[in-house]
Design a protein around this motif. Structure first.
Motif, mmCIF file in Angstrom:
data_model
loop_
_atom_site.group_PDB
_atom_site.id
_atom_site.type_symbol
_atom_site.label_atom_id
_atom_site.label_comp_id
_atom_site.label_asym_id
_atom_site.label_seq_id
_atom_site.Cartn_x
_atom_site.Cartn_y
_atom_site.Cartn_z
ATOM 1 N N ALA A 104 0.837 -1.204 0.000
ATOM 2 C CA ALA A 104 0.000 0.000 0.000
ATOM 3 C C ALA A 104 0.872 1.255 0.000
ATOM 4 O O ALA A 104 0.517 2.265 -0.619
ATOM 5 C CB ALA A 104 -0.948 -0.004 1.202
ATOM 6 N N SER A 105 2.027 1.203 0.666
ATOM 7 C CA SER A 105 2.916 2.374 0.645
ATOM 8 C C SER A 105 3.523 2.587 -0.732
ATOM 9 O O SER A 105 3.735 3.722 -1.153
ATOM 10 C CB SER A 105 4.045 2.222 1.670
ATOM 11 N N VAL A 106 3.820 1.489 -1.425
ATOM 12 C CA VAL A 106 4.358 1.623 -2.784
ATOM 13 C C VAL A 106 3.304 2.293 -3.669
ATOM 14 O O VAL A 106 3.591 3.221 -4.430
ATOM 15 C CB VAL A 106 4.761 0.252 -3.355
ATOM 16 N N ALA A 107 2.054 1.829 -3.544
ATOM 17 C CA ALA A 107 0.988 2.362 -4.398
ATOM 18 C C ALA A 107 0.610 3.795 -4.005
ATOM 19 O O ALA A 107 0.545 4.680 -4.864
ATOM 20 C CB ALA A 107 -0.243 1.452 -4.330
ATOM 21 N N TYR A 108 0.373 4.029 -2.716
ATOM 22 C CA TYR A 108 -0.129 5.347 -2.290
ATOM 23 C C TYR A 108 0.963 6.409 -2.202
ATOM 24 O O TYR A 108 0.829 7.504 -2.733
ATOM 25 C CB TYR A 108 -0.847 5.234 -0.934
ATOM 26 N N GLN A 109 2.059 6.077 -1.477
ATOM 27 C CA GLN A 109 3.071 7.112 -1.289
ATOM 28 C C GLN A 109 4.062 7.139 -2.466
ATOM 29 O O GLN A 109 4.639 8.181 -2.752
ATOM 30 C CB GLN A 109 3.808 6.903 0.039
ATOM 31 N N GLY A 173 -0.381 1.752 -9.603
ATOM 32 C CA GLY A 173 0.693 1.202 -8.778
ATOM 33 C C GLY A 173 0.392 -0.226 -8.364
ATOM 34 O O GLY A 173 1.242 -1.124 -8.492
ATOM 35 N N PHE A 174 -0.801 -0.449 -7.892
ATOM 36 C CA PHE A 174 -1.177 -1.812 -7.491
ATOM 37 C C PHE A 174 -1.095 -2.775 -8.676
ATOM 38 O O PHE A 174 -0.595 -3.897 -8.556
ATOM 39 C CB PHE A 174 -2.600 -1.836 -6.918
ATOM 40 N N THR A 175 -1.588 -2.321 -9.818
ATOM 41 C CA THR A 175 -1.583 -3.175 -11.005
ATOM 42 C C THR A 175 -0.154 -3.519 -11.422
ATOM 43 O O THR A 175 0.139 -4.665 -11.789
ATOM 44 C CB THR A 175 -2.323 -2.461 -12.155
ATOM 45 N N ALA A 176 0.739 -2.523 -11.319
ATOM 46 C CA ALA A 176 2.140 -2.767 -11.683
ATOM 47 C C ALA A 176 2.778 -3.773 -10.731
ATOM 48 O O ALA A 176 3.513 -4.669 -11.162
ATOM 49 C CB ALA A 176 2.914 -1.441 -11.658
ATOM 50 N N LEU A 177 2.490 -3.643 -9.439
ATOM 51 C CA LEU A 177 3.053 -4.581 -8.462
ATOM 52 C C LEU A 177 2.548 -5.996 -8.735
ATOM 53 O O LEU A 177 3.307 -6.966 -8.664
ATOM 54 C CB LEU A 177 2.666 -4.159 -7.038
ATOM 55 N N ALA A 178 1.255 -6.108 -9.046
ATOM 56 C CA ALA A 178 0.680 -7.432 -9.311
ATOM 57 C C ALA A 178 1.303 -8.056 -10.556
ATOM 58 O O ALA A 178 1.605 -9.258 -10.581
ATOM 59 C CB ALA A 178 -0.840 -7.304 -9.470
#
Ligand SMILES: Nc1ncnc2c1ncn2[C@@H]1O[C@H](COP(=O)(O)OP(=O)(O)OP(=O)(O)O)[C@@H](O)[C@H]1O
Ligand SMILES: [Mg+2]
Length: 213
Positions: A104-109, A173-178
């Motif tokens: 969540a920190s990668v995606a949000y911040q 961001g979430f999509t990239a992490l997934a």
């Protein structure tokens, strides 16, 4: 990843505001309890008394909190969460279900606020002592749909009031992490009815817990 069969399993739910994380965690926990298991359900930021106070600062719409401050407060709450709650529960062999975690920190911040991604990954690795989820359930949803869902809940928190463009970057961001870790992440269309999602999530989670779907 907790490879040792003597340790528990760590399942994290991620996704934008209003995607249905709390709803799906409650349904999964109920299913596990009905099967005689005793999952630990927890959330970020918070999950500990100190973390819950930090949560109060992070979500207060009346406070000015700069991006770096925001990230470091999340990281501080995360460090406490791992050492006080998640780590001990996994060592006891329990299944831990967390509403948000390091990603969540990668995606949000990172993606959302624009902080340096390498810095976020580095601090995350340190505060979690390298602990990674066995599975991340990403409930993916058009941000405007999620924000409309939570608007019905009353006064929006500090992150919910951020501009739509911010929430679109978070989703990316979430999509990239997934996409980067397809073995660890499963992506679900959170626009589907809650009961449908529950079945789909269970089919992904059960094998990770060594259970039959
Ligand atoms: N699959 C679904 N379809 C439609 N509405 C849903 C679905 N799942 C949950 N909801 C509703 O959307 C709202 C937000 O759900 P929930 O609180 O579970 O989301 P959340 O991801 O935990 O939100 P937050 O990010 O604010 O914690 C609630 O009113 C809930 O009843
Ligand atoms: Mg929630």
């Amino acid at each position: 990843m907790s490879e040792d069969p003597a340790t528990g399993r760590f399942i994290v739910f991620e996704g934008p505001e209003g995607a249905g994380k709390s709803t799906q965690i409650a349904r999964l926990a109920a299913r596990l309890r009905a099967g005689g298991h005793d999952p630990l359900v927890t959330r970020e930021p918070g999950g500990t008394p100190a973390g819950d106070r930090i949560r109060g600062v992070l979500l207060d719409p009346d406070l000015r909190v700069d991006a770096a401050t925001e990230f470091l407060l999340y990281a501080a709450a995360r460090a406490q969460h791992v050492s006080e709650v998640i780590g001990p529960a996994l060592a006891d062999g329990r299944v831990v279900l967390s509403d948000r975690f390091a990603a969540a920190s990668v995606a949000y911040q990172g993606y959302g606020r624009g902080l340096d991604l390498d810095w976020i990954h580095d601090v995350n690795a340190r505060v979690t002592a390298g602990l990674r989820p066995d599975l991340v359930v990403l409930l993916d949803l058009e941000p405007s749909v999620g924000l409309t869902r939570v608007a019905a809940r009353g006064r929006p928190d500090r992150l919910e009031v951020a501009e739509l463009a911010f929430h679109l970057r978070v989703r990316d961001g979430f999509t990239a992490l997934a996409s980067a870790e397809p073995d660890r992440w499963r992506v679900f269309d959170a626009g589907e009815p809650a009961a449908t999602l529950e079945s789909r999530v269970w089919r992904a989670v059960a094998p990770v817990l060594g259970m039959r779907p």
